[in-house]
Enzyme design. Structure first.
Site, short mmCIF file in Angstrom:
data_model
loop_
_atom_site.label_atom_id
_atom_site.label_comp_id
_atom_site.label_asym_id
_atom_site.label_seq_id
_atom_site.Cartn_x
_atom_site.Cartn_y
_atom_site.Cartn_z
N ASN A 9 30.01 35.71 55.62
CA ASN A 9 31.26 34.96 55.71
C ASN A 9 32.39 35.96 55.51
O ASN A 9 32.63 36.41 54.39
CB ASN A 9 31.28 33.87 54.62
N LYS A 11 35.51 35.52 55.80
CA LYS A 11 36.73 34.90 55.28
C LYS A 11 37.96 35.40 56.08
O LYS A 11 37.84 35.65 57.27
CB LYS A 11 36.88 35.18 53.78
N HIS A 97 32.92 25.01 52.38
CA HIS A 97 33.05 26.16 51.48
C HIS A 97 34.00 25.78 50.34
O HIS A 97 34.98 25.06 50.56
CB HIS A 97 33.57 27.38 52.24
N GLU A 99 36.29 27.28 48.96
CA GLU A 99 37.69 27.64 49.17
C GLU A 99 38.40 26.59 50.02
O GLU A 99 39.57 26.29 49.84
CB GLU A 99 37.78 29.04 49.81
N GLU A 169 26.15 27.57 46.49
CA GLU A 169 27.07 28.61 46.03
C GLU A 169 27.77 28.15 44.76
O GLU A 169 28.77 27.41 44.83
CB GLU A 169 28.13 28.88 47.10
N GLY A 175 32.66 35.80 44.72
CA GLY A 175 33.67 36.86 44.68
C GLY A 175 33.98 37.37 43.28
O GLY A 175 34.97 38.06 43.07
N SER A 214 28.19 36.49 45.07
CA SER A 214 28.04 37.89 44.62
C SER A 214 26.68 38.48 44.93
O SER A 214 26.12 39.24 44.12
CB SER A 214 28.36 38.00 43.12
C1 PEP Z 1 31.21 33.36 49.92
O1 PEP Z 1 32.38 33.50 50.15
O2 PEP Z 1 30.58 32.45 50.44
C2 PEP Z 1 30.57 34.31 48.98
C3 PEP Z 1 29.35 34.03 48.57
O3 PEP Z 1 31.29 35.40 48.59
P1 PEP Z 1 30.76 36.66 47.71
O4 PEP Z 1 29.45 37.11 48.29
O5 PEP Z 1 31.83 37.69 47.83
O6 PEP Z 1 30.58 36.16 46.31
#
Ligand code: PEP
Length: 257
Positions: A9, A11, A97, A99, A169, A175, A214
């Site tokens: 992803n 973003k 997601h 966000e 997630e 992040g 992460s």
């Molecule tokens: C994400 O944005 O779905 C995500 C898992 O980000 P990161 O791997 O940076 O934690």
């Protein structure tokens, strides 16, 4: 046996140069890699360029996107439809997601409508679910995940999950570098699968459940060694071809074993 899926992803990151370099790098890194589906979700503006770069590399990478509208055309300024995504060869579409849930106030019900519309258009929803830090500390993780999945099951039936992807997630892990332990993630994945199995064992056994939060080359192997973790949704580490390919290769190796 479930086939692992590792998806990047991107973003709101990219430029023409970055998209070309990253996909050229991935095309090279993924040469000869089998046993894992690798997908990327660039920002919408770069999907056209991504389609061309992926084709130039022999179509080893699945093209995805980060969002969809609930309509295929019409007076919906600023939106992007499943029909348009299909036109550019995108198939795996991230919805729900955290966000988008947070910054665009997307509810479980709204996300479930997107899920249904993607399926109706023959696309693969990648349904993100997961709890906040406060919900985690309050012991509400399983209940939050069940509620987010039920928004789909209760409106479309459990069979709607067939062929779709669920990405667990934990929001506090996205992040932050504060990844869930592989054991904790496995426990939640097993509970998600059990929740679906209560409606249909067949669907539960088939549905791909990714972990996201992460994931890095250094911790990927531990996740993929878990029986209910079928791949990863990757943010930060997906912006580097070597790191992202290392995660995909770890999934291929672990799930072959
Ligand atoms: C994400 O944005 O779905 C995500 C898992 O980000 P990161 O791997 O940076 O934690």
């Amino acid at each position: 046996m479930r086939h692992p899926v590792v998806m990047g992803n991107w973003k709101l990151n990219g430029s023409k140069e970055m998209v070309s370099d990253l996909l050229k790098g991935l095309n090279a890194e993924l040469e000869g890699v089998e046993g894992v589906d690798v997908a990327v979700a660039p920002p919408a503006l770069y999907i056209d360029l991504a389609e061309r770069e992926i084709a130039a590399g022999g179509n080893k990478i699945i093209l995805g996107a980060q969002n969809t509208d609930l309509n295929n055309s019409g007076a919906f300024t600023g939106d992007m439809s499943p029909a348009m995504l299909k036109d550019f060869g995108a198939s795996h579409i991230i919805i729900g997601h955290s966000e988008r849930r947070e910054y665009h106030a997307e509810s479980d019900e709204f996300v479930a409508k997107k899920f249904a519309f993607l399926k109706e258009n023959g696309l693969t929803p990648v349904l993100c679910i997961g709890e906040s830090e406060a919900q985690n500390e309050a012991g509400e993780t399983e209940a939050v995940c069940a509620r987010q999945i039920d928004a789909v099951i209760n409106t479309q039936g459990v069979e709607a999950l067939e062929g779709a992807i669920i990405a667990y997630e934990p929001i506090w892990a996205i992040g932050t570098g504060k990844a869930a332990t592989a054991e904790d993630a496995q426990r939640i994945h097993a509970s998600i699968r059990a929740h679906i199995a209560a409606k249909s064992e067949e669907v539960a056994n088939k549905v791909v459940i990714q972990y996201g939060g992460s994931v890095k080359p250094e911790n990927a192997e531990a996740y993929f060694a878990q029986p209910d973790i079928d791949g990863a949704l990757v943010g930060g580490a997906a912006l580097d071809a070597k790191s992202f390919a290392a995660i995909a290769k770890a999934a291929a190796t672990a799930k072959k074993a």
